[in-house]
Design a protein around this motif. Structure first.
Motif, PDB file in Angstrom:
ATOM      1  N   SER A  69     141.436  74.083 -65.606  1.00  0.00           N
ATOM      2  CA  SER A  69     140.078  73.361 -65.245  1.00  0.00           C
ATOM      3  C   SER A  69     140.323  72.373 -64.157  1.00  0.00           C
ATOM      4  O   SER A  69     141.280  71.859 -64.124  1.00  0.00           O
ATOM      5  N   LEU A  70     139.391  72.261 -63.441  1.00  0.00           N
ATOM      6  CA  LEU A  70     139.167  71.463 -62.300  1.00  0.00           C
ATOM      7  C   LEU A  70     138.450  70.274 -62.552  1.00  0.00           C
ATOM      8  O   LEU A  70     137.270  70.529 -62.748  1.00  0.00           O
ATOM      9  N   GLU A  71     138.815  69.111 -62.751  1.00  0.00           N
ATOM     10  CA  GLU A  71     138.217  67.999 -63.226  1.00  0.00           C
ATOM     11  C   GLU A  71     137.428  67.121 -61.958  1.00  0.00           C
ATOM     12  O   GLU A  71     136.400  66.250 -62.366  1.00  0.00           O
ATOM     13  N   ASN A  72     137.975  67.521 -60.708  1.00  0.00           N
ATOM     14  CA  ASN A  72     137.310  66.746 -59.706  1.00  0.00           C
ATOM     15  C   ASN A  72     136.720  67.635 -58.634  1.00  0.00           C
ATOM     16  O   ASN A  72     137.025  67.747 -57.463  1.00  0.00           O
ATOM     17  N   ALA A  73     135.750  68.833 -59.084  1.00  0.00           N
ATOM     18  CA  ALA A  73     135.232  69.578 -58.140  1.00  0.00           C
ATOM     19  C   ALA A  73     133.752  69.238 -58.065  1.00  0.00           C
ATOM     20  O   ALA A  73     133.110  68.903 -58.817  1.00  0.00           O
ATOM     21  N   HIS A  74     133.519  69.397 -56.829  1.00  0.00           N
ATOM     22  CA  HIS A  74     132.172  68.807 -56.168  1.00  0.00           C
ATOM     23  C   HIS A  74     131.478  70.014 -55.163  1.00  0.00           C
ATOM     24  O   HIS A  74     132.438  70.797 -54.622  1.00  0.00           O
ATOM     25  N   TYR A  75     130.304  69.851 -55.115  1.00  0.00           N
ATOM     26  CA  TYR A  75     129.617  70.473 -54.028  1.00  0.00           C
ATOM     27  C   TYR A  75     129.690  69.732 -52.889  1.00  0.00           C
ATOM     28  O   TYR A  75     129.599  68.616 -52.939  1.00  0.00           O
ATOM     29  N   ASN A  76     129.982  70.462 -51.879  1.00  0.00           N
ATOM     30  CA  ASN A  76     130.286  69.640 -50.538  1.00  0.00           C
ATOM     31  C   ASN A  76     129.216  69.941 -49.464  1.00  0.00           C
ATOM     32  O   ASN A  76     129.374  70.015 -48.086  1.00  0.00           O
ATOM     33  N   TYR A  77     128.065  70.074 -49.762  1.00  0.00           N
ATOM     34  CA  TYR A  77     126.488  70.115 -48.831  1.00  0.00           C
ATOM     35  C   TYR A  77     125.505  69.555 -49.591  1.00  0.00           C
ATOM     36  O   TYR A  77     125.296  69.473 -50.617  1.00  0.00           O
ATOM     37  N   ILE A  78     124.606  69.593 -48.796  1.00  0.00           N
ATOM     38  CA  ILE A  78     123.366  69.190 -49.149  1.00  0.00           C
ATOM     39  C   ILE A  78     121.968  70.425 -48.268  1.00  0.00           C
ATOM     40  O   ILE A  78     122.353  70.567 -47.409  1.00  0.00           O
ATOM     41  N   PRO A  79     121.142  70.879 -49.284  1.00  0.00           N
ATOM     42  CA  PRO A  79     120.684  70.449 -50.521  1.00  0.00           C
ATOM     43  C   PRO A  79     121.229  71.232 -51.936  1.00  0.00           C
ATOM     44  O   PRO A  79     121.716  72.422 -51.623  1.00  0.00           O
ATOM     45  N   THR A  80     121.493  70.429 -52.741  1.00  0.00           N
ATOM     46  CA  THR A  80     122.015  70.984 -54.054  1.00  0.00           C
ATOM     47  C   THR A  80     120.877  71.710 -54.842  1.00  0.00           C
ATOM     48  O   THR A  80     120.402  71.128 -55.817  1.00  0.00           O
ATOM     49  N   TYR A  81     120.586  72.810 -54.443  1.00  0.00           N
ATOM     50  CA  TYR A  81     119.462  73.604 -54.862  1.00  0.00           C
ATOM     51  C   TYR A  81     120.362  74.925 -55.723  1.00  0.00           C
ATOM     52  O   TYR A  81     121.105  75.271 -55.180  1.00  0.00           O
ATOM     53  N   THR A  82     119.343  75.725 -56.636  1.00  0.00           N
ATOM     54  CA  THR A  82     119.816  76.900 -57.357  1.00  0.00           C
ATOM     55  C   THR A  82     120.350  77.980 -56.463  1.00  0.00           C
ATOM     56  O   THR A  82     121.449  78.330 -56.429  1.00  0.00           O
ATOM     57  N   ALA A  83     119.483  78.356 -55.538  1.00  0.00           N
ATOM     58  CA  ALA A  83     119.675  79.546 -54.560  1.00  0.00           C
ATOM     59  C   ALA A  83     121.001  79.115 -53.505  1.00  0.00           C
ATOM     60  O   ALA A  83     121.842  79.666 -53.676  1.00  0.00           O
ATOM     61  N   VAL A  84     121.120  78.042 -53.231  1.00  0.00           N
ATOM     62  CA  VAL A  84     122.162  77.469 -52.260  1.00  0.00           C
ATOM     63  C   VAL A  84     123.422  77.483 -53.064  1.00  0.00           C
ATOM     64  O   VAL A  84     124.595  78.010 -52.652  1.00  0.00           O
ATOM     65  N   GLY A  85     123.353  77.001 -54.455  1.00  0.00           N
ATOM     66  CA  GLY A  85     124.619  77.017 -55.116  1.00  0.00           C
ATOM     67  C   GLY A  85     125.235  78.221 -55.552  1.00  0.00           C
ATOM     68  O   GLY A  85     126.398  78.392 -55.362  1.00  0.00           O
ATOM     69  N   HIS A  86     124.165  79.100 -55.983  1.00  0.00           N
ATOM     70  CA  HIS A  86     124.739  80.393 -56.272  1.00  0.00           C
ATOM     71  C   HIS A  86     125.358  81.023 -54.909  1.00  0.00           C
ATOM     72  O   HIS A  86     126.545  81.807 -55.165  1.00  0.00           O
ATOM     73  N   THR A  87     124.693  81.077 -53.753  1.00  0.00           N
ATOM     74  CA  THR A  87     125.199  81.522 -52.662  1.00  0.00           C
ATOM     75  C   THR A  87     126.640  81.103 -52.413  1.00  0.00           C
ATOM     76  O   THR A  87     127.519  81.729 -51.920  1.00  0.00           O
ATOM     77  N   SER A  88     126.675  79.347 -52.316  1.00  0.00           N
ATOM     78  CA  SER A  88     127.989  79.101 -52.058  1.00  0.00           C
ATOM     79  C   SER A  88     128.976  79.374 -52.810  1.00  0.00           C
ATOM     80  O   SER A  88     130.157  79.616 -52.296  1.00  0.00           O
ATOM     81  N   ILE A  89     128.731  79.494 -54.078  1.00  0.00           N
ATOM     82  CA  ILE A  89     129.884  79.980 -54.953  1.00  0.00           C
ATOM     83  C   ILE A  89     130.452  81.216 -54.668  1.00  0.00           C
ATOM     84  O   ILE A  89     131.760  81.553 -54.598  1.00  0.00           O
ATOM     85  N   TYR A  90     129.762  82.302 -54.230  1.00  0.00           N
ATOM     86  CA  TYR A  90     130.053  83.388 -53.965  1.00  0.00           C
ATOM     87  C   TYR A  90     130.285  83.917 -52.831  1.00  0.00           C
ATOM     88  O   TYR A  90     131.210  84.752 -52.555  1.00  0.00           O
ATOM     89  N   THR A  91     130.036  83.244 -51.776  1.00  0.00           N
ATOM     90  CA  THR A  91     130.326  83.599 -50.381  1.00  0.00           C
ATOM     91  C   THR A  91     131.484  82.592 -49.945  1.00  0.00           C
ATOM     92  O   THR A  91     132.078  82.994 -48.728  1.00  0.00           O
ATOM     93  N   GLY A  92     131.637  81.507 -50.501  1.00  0.00           N
ATOM     94  CA  GLY A  92     132.849  80.778 -50.240  1.00  0.00           C
ATOM     95  C   GLY A  92     132.633  79.864 -48.943  1.00  0.00           C
ATOM     96  O   GLY A  92     133.365  79.596 -48.436  1.00  0.00           O
ATOM     97  N   THR A  93     131.397  79.599 -48.635  1.00  0.00           N
ATOM     98  CA  THR A  93     131.113  79.026 -47.600  1.00  0.00           C
ATOM     99  C   THR A  93     129.666  78.169 -48.081  1.00  0.00           C
ATOM    100  O   THR A  93     129.184  78.172 -48.766  1.00  0.00           O
ATOM    101  N   THR A  94     129.189  77.433 -46.975  1.00  0.00           N
ATOM    102  CA  THR A  94     128.126  76.591 -46.974  1.00  0.00           C
ATOM    103  C   THR A  94     126.797  76.946 -46.223  1.00  0.00           C
ATOM    104  O   THR A  94     126.982  77.874 -45.538  1.00  0.00           O
ATOM    105  N   PRO A  95     125.721  76.440 -46.511  1.00  0.00           N
ATOM    106  CA  PRO A  95     124.431  76.837 -45.686  1.00  0.00           C
ATOM    107  C   PRO A  95     124.640  76.938 -44.110  1.00  0.00           C
ATOM    108  O   PRO A  95     123.838  77.597 -43.799  1.00  0.00           O
TER     109      PRO A  95
END
Length: 549
Positions: A69-95
């Protein structure tokens, strides 16, 4: 002679032991037969701990106690929306790289608002509605699921499942064998797109005919346990929560059978915990129907539990509805993990669990506690922005669109008036900061010419895409929402929206916990390394090596 024989015997035993150990190492280091990516929509990290006294040993706790478990994991971009989140998880990069800059955004080339996965080139597979005219075409990069297919010469299967179309399509990637989402309303069916297939598989048709969706809407939504024991949430009936259409109170029980027709028919299943159970049912049907984890290749199943987001939006993080939703989801996860043990084999699969974003406490609730929180009116902001262009450039036609905390300028109009778009943008930056509710403002030129290495402006820069984003980017005060004063939302770069759970579990994963800082984009390269495949083609994340055996 005896010494010689004893030496040979000892040497033989030593070599045999080494061979046994080698075989054991090879067995435990074999690639998983199935990778299961689980994304829980709008799950804050603190939900893991806040409700833990009521979780079973077989759901969240199983993953925590036996995974990493990672206790200090964060999103590193704006905006934190559903489509952006799912894409970033699976592409390993930001918008900035993958191109999915929101759920909906203003397309400055088409001059209209677009939806992230809409694609009129394809049709619905499953019924005659338009809900299947979708594809991942706007995602500009590969995903870990794509890379697994490429590494296996297109062998193995990738399946995406979610109630939300975008949450099924974007994780599954461009090469998926299928992505399925729920078409509610009067249909109550799982559908797909002709991007993937010409007809629904038999197992999907059978599931749609099973009456599962209807069965979940025959009983009221009451708490799983005695409501008086729900001590990790505020009082049930309060002014900070939204109501279903037709309700006079926000309190339990919610009479789902009688609320169904007034709340979009089958769509109401999205907004109650049963939507997660329904998704888990369909997931199990997919594992059996597609024989996942049974071939000589690694399969990938991308599952998103979306109902948590709908409940969160309506009732907020402090509600008894959220507490009950996560207690029920814990049971769904326990059931799904047990199913994977039986169907795929306990040592044959790897799971990662995370969230596409988190959420802020309801601002009106925070205000009642004298904690700074705000509501921003976009209509008032737009009026103020037009007043700025009128004052300094004698025109109210210089702004083409304002959305997603971005201002898009009308470059043709600016040029026709002999103005410089950068001058207009910088003047807006200077002046809109005076608007109550706007905390920071930055021009596109600044995004392109400066390098912010930390903090919220770094997150803004990671979310800025030179080709698709606006000309002025805005950041509101912390704990700021637009719209009504009930329920919550998300989208910011503040920690309440960015801090999410990340847990790895199963084949190839150590047991442990880390308090080090990690980013959401680190998941894809970590899974890629586990599978010994190339990371997604624009990946900017790092391998979380301490989680891997």
């Amino acid at each position: 002679m005896k010494k010689h024989i004893l030496f040979l015997t000892f040497f033989t035993i030593l070599i045999s032991g080494c061979k046994v150990q080698e075989v054991k190492q090879e067995t435990t280091s074999a690639k998983p037969k199935l990778v299961v990516g689980i994304v829980i929509d709008q799950m804050r990290y603190d939900y893991l701990r806040r409700f833990s006294n009521r979780y079973s040993d077989d759901g969240f706790k199983r993953l925590l106690n036996n995974g990493f478990s990672l206790e200090n994991a964060h999103y590193n971009y704006i905006p934190t929306y559903t489509a952006v989140g799912h894409t970033s998880i699976y592409t390993g990069t930001t918008p900035s790289n993958h191109g999915i800059i929101s759920n909906n955004w203003y397309d400055k080339f088409l001059k209209k608002s677009i939806y992230c996965v809409d694609d009129s080139n394809y049709k619905t597979i499953g019924n005659e509605s338009s809900t299947g005219k979708k594809s991942p075409v706007r995602m500009q990069t590969t995903t870990v699921t794509d890379q697994l297919h490429l590494a296996q010469n297109m062998n193995g299967k990738t399946i995406g499942i979610a109630i939300k179309d975008r949450s099924a399509i974007l994780p599954a990637g461009h090469t998926a064998n299928g992505a399925y989402w729920f078409d509610g309303g009067k249909n109550g069916e799982w559908v797909s797109s002709s991007f993937y297939m010409e007809n629904l598989p038999k197992w999907v048709l059978d599931f749609n005919k099973s009456g599962k969706a209807d069965s979940y809407l025959k009983t009221p939504w009451n708490t799983l346990y005695d409501i008086n024991t729900y001590t990790n949430s505020i009082v049930d009936d309060n002014i900070f929560e939204g109501k279903f259409t037709g309700e006079t109170t926000t309190s339990f029980p919610h009479d789902i059978p009688n609320l169904k027709e007034k709340n979009g028919g089958f769509n109401i299943i999205k907004a109650i915990p049963a939507g997660n159970s329904f998704t888990a049912d369909f997931t199990k049907a997919a594992i059996i129907g597609e024989n996942l984890g049974k071939s000589n290749y690694t399969d990938f199943l991308a599952v998103s539990f979306s109902s948590t987001d709908y409940v969160g939006h309506q009732f907020g993080p402090a509600s008894k509805e959220i507490e009950d939703t996560y207690l029920r989801l814990d049971k769904d996860l326990a059931d799904l993990l047990s199913f994977l043990d039986q169907q795929v084999g306990q040592n044959n699969y790897t799971v990662f669990l995370t969230a596409d974003h988190a959420a802020v406490d309801v601002p009106s609730y925070l205000q009642s506690l004298k904690i700074p929180a705000h509501y921003l009116s976009f209509s008032k902001f737009k009026k103020a922005a037009l007043e700025i262009t009128k004052k300094y450039f004698n025109s109210i036609e210089l702004i083409e669109n304002i959305s997603n905390y971005q201002i898009f300028l009308d470059k043709d109009k600016i040029e026709s008036l002999g103005l410089d778009k950068n001058v207009v943008a910088e003047k807006l930056v200077e002046e809109v900061i005076n608007f109550d509710g706007i905390y920071k403002a930055v021009s596109a030129k600044t995004m392109q010419t400066s390098n912010f290495t930390s903090g919220i402006l770094n997150s803004l820069q990671n979310g800025y895409n030179q080709k698709f984003s606006g000309d002025v980017l805005l950041i509101p005060y912390p704990a700021t929402l637009t719209g009504g004063r009930t329920g919550t939302s998300h989208g910011s770069g503040y920690s309440y929206d960015t801090h999410i759970p990340v847990i790895f579990y199963g084949n190839g994963i150590k047991k442990g916990v880390s308090k080090k800082s990690y980013e959401i984009i680190d998941i894809a390269p970590t899974i890629s390394n586990l599978l010994q495949i190339e990371a997604p083609n624009s990946s900017t994340g790092k391998i979380i090596d301490e989680a891997l055996k």
